[in-house]
Motif scaffolding. Sequence first.
Motif: not given
Length: 143
Positions: A55-63, A65-77
């Motif tokens: 589950g590493c990166g899921l907090t960063r993914v939620a943050d 995605v909520a800020h519409f940073n889909f590339v950064g979310a994809w890189e996290a997990n």
Amino acid sequence: MKVFFPPPNRRFGTVDVLGLVGLTGLLIGRYVPVAKLIPFWGCVLRESTGWPCLGCGLTRVADRVAHFNFVGAWEANPMGTVGALLFALAAVVMVLHMAFKMPVPEIELSPREWTWLRVAFPILLFVNYAYVVVKTKFPHLLT
């Protein structure tokens, strides 16, 4: 695969529950800095061994995605990003269903399709975890 459309209704169902959970999670990700507010927040496995958990990166993914940073979310997990986007879709469907009585389609999979899903999901989970491990421990391999 069979898709059924029930008559228009406002019955609270599974998609509505997932939409409510997704909406709550994305609103928290958008407006509450959880990792900064809670001092013990973080991955215990990664902090003690240096290796990420599933589950590493899921907090960063939620943050992200909520800020519409889909590339950064994809890189996290990547798989977490797909999950967060599906939760967001469920939230939109929930609002449309409850506000306008939009029928929520019911999907029925055949036994063969369920078998494929049961085989594909662990493979996708393994590939996702391998990506997270490589991204964390061996980032030079991804450049």
